[in-house]
Design a protein around this motif. Sequence first.
Motif, PDB file in Angstrom:
ATOM      1  N   LYS A 137      -6.376   1.730   5.641  1.00  0.00           N
ATOM      2  CA  LYS A 137      -5.674   2.170   4.431  1.00  0.00           C
ATOM      3  C   LYS A 137      -5.081   3.569   4.602  1.00  0.00           C
ATOM      4  CE  LYS A 137      -7.204  -0.668   0.754  1.00  0.00           C
ATOM      5  NZ  LYS A 137      -7.194  -0.643  -0.669  1.00  0.00           N
ATOM      6  N   LYS A 138      -5.752   4.404   5.391  1.00  0.00           N
ATOM      7  CA  LYS A 138      -5.235   5.746   5.655  1.00  0.00           C
ATOM      8  C   LYS A 138      -3.901   5.658   6.408  1.00  0.00           C
ATOM      9  CE  LYS A 138      -7.175  10.172   7.113  1.00  0.00           C
ATOM     10  NZ  LYS A 138      -8.309  10.824   7.751  1.00  0.00           N
TER      11      LYS A 138
ATOM     12  N   SER B   9      -1.154   4.284   4.151  1.00  0.00           N
ATOM     13  CA  SER B   9      -0.573   5.262   3.229  1.00  0.00           C
ATOM     14  C   SER B   9       0.570   6.035   3.890  1.00  0.00           C
ATOM     15  CB  SER B   9      -1.641   6.218   2.692  1.00  0.00           C
ATOM     16  OG  SER B   9      -2.098   7.068   3.713  1.00  0.00           O
TER      17      SER B   9
ATOM     18  N   LYS C 187       3.574   3.759   3.756  1.00  0.00           N
ATOM     19  CA  LYS C 187       4.119   3.718   2.400  1.00  0.00           C
ATOM     20  C   LYS C 187       4.870   4.992   2.052  1.00  0.00           C
ATOM     21  CE  LYS C 187       1.090   0.260   0.393  1.00  0.00           C
ATOM     22  NZ  LYS C 187       0.103  -0.041  -0.621  1.00  0.00           N
ATOM     23  N   SER C 188       4.377   6.142   2.538  1.00  0.00           N
ATOM     24  CA  SER C 188       5.060   7.413   2.249  1.00  0.00           C
ATOM     25  C   SER C 188       6.448   7.457   2.872  1.00  0.00           C
ATOM     26  CB  SER C 188       4.218   8.602   2.726  1.00  0.00           C
ATOM     27  OG  SER C 188       4.251   8.697   4.142  1.00  0.00           O
TER      28      SER C 188
ATOM     29  N   LYS D 133       6.565  -1.170   3.946  1.00  0.00           N
ATOM     30  CA  LYS D 133       5.612  -1.989   3.190  1.00  0.00           C
ATOM     31  C   LYS D 133       4.773  -2.843   4.132  1.00  0.00           C
ATOM     32  CE  LYS D 133       8.690  -2.126  -0.727  1.00  0.00           C
ATOM     33  NZ  LYS D 133       9.563  -2.931  -1.573  1.00  0.00           N
TER      34      LYS D 133
END
Length: 187
Positions: free
Chosen positions: A49-50, A53, A56-57, A61
């Motif tokens: 998840k890190k 992220s 996503k930044s 996607k």
Amino acid sequence: KTQKNNRKTDEVTDEWLIVSKEKKSIVNANNQAGLCHQVGIFNSKRKAKKVMSVFKSLGLKPKLNKQVSRKKSGFWVIYPAPATMKKSIDMIDYLRSQGYQESWLFTEGENKGAISLGLYKNIRGAESRKQELLTHNIVTIIKSRLKEDKKYWLTYRSKKKYVMPPEIAKFIKKEDPIIKFSTKDCQ
């Protein structure tokens, strides 16, 4: 620094990934577009998840994928569960009064009500314990202990000719240098 196609580049990982100073991206050495990519395997969801992220930044996607498997991680020596939990509690009290202080009661799961009398790395240790208990008229069974093993990875599709933005590659290499990247034609 290495020379490739008359340009200076920084080697990032496998031969098909290079950092282009001019385009600020990691490009596929064959310049293929429409590729599907995988990042990982991560041993924890937190790490996946890190990294997700960061994707996503940058407006990407990625999809988080998970595989759960069960692997053998030892052998329990177990006194089988009696008919009721009250009988299980009575039995563990008896076992402890006989000097089996290391015993404990399964209070939930598939072994609920059973009593553990030891966990062993190999079957020989478990069989030896079972025989020792049998000499004291305590009849036990041996069960494999299964442990869940979870693995996570990210997948995404790129329509551009790059495999991964350099910000993500640098972040991943800093976080966990053994994380692998792979790519293939999308189907």
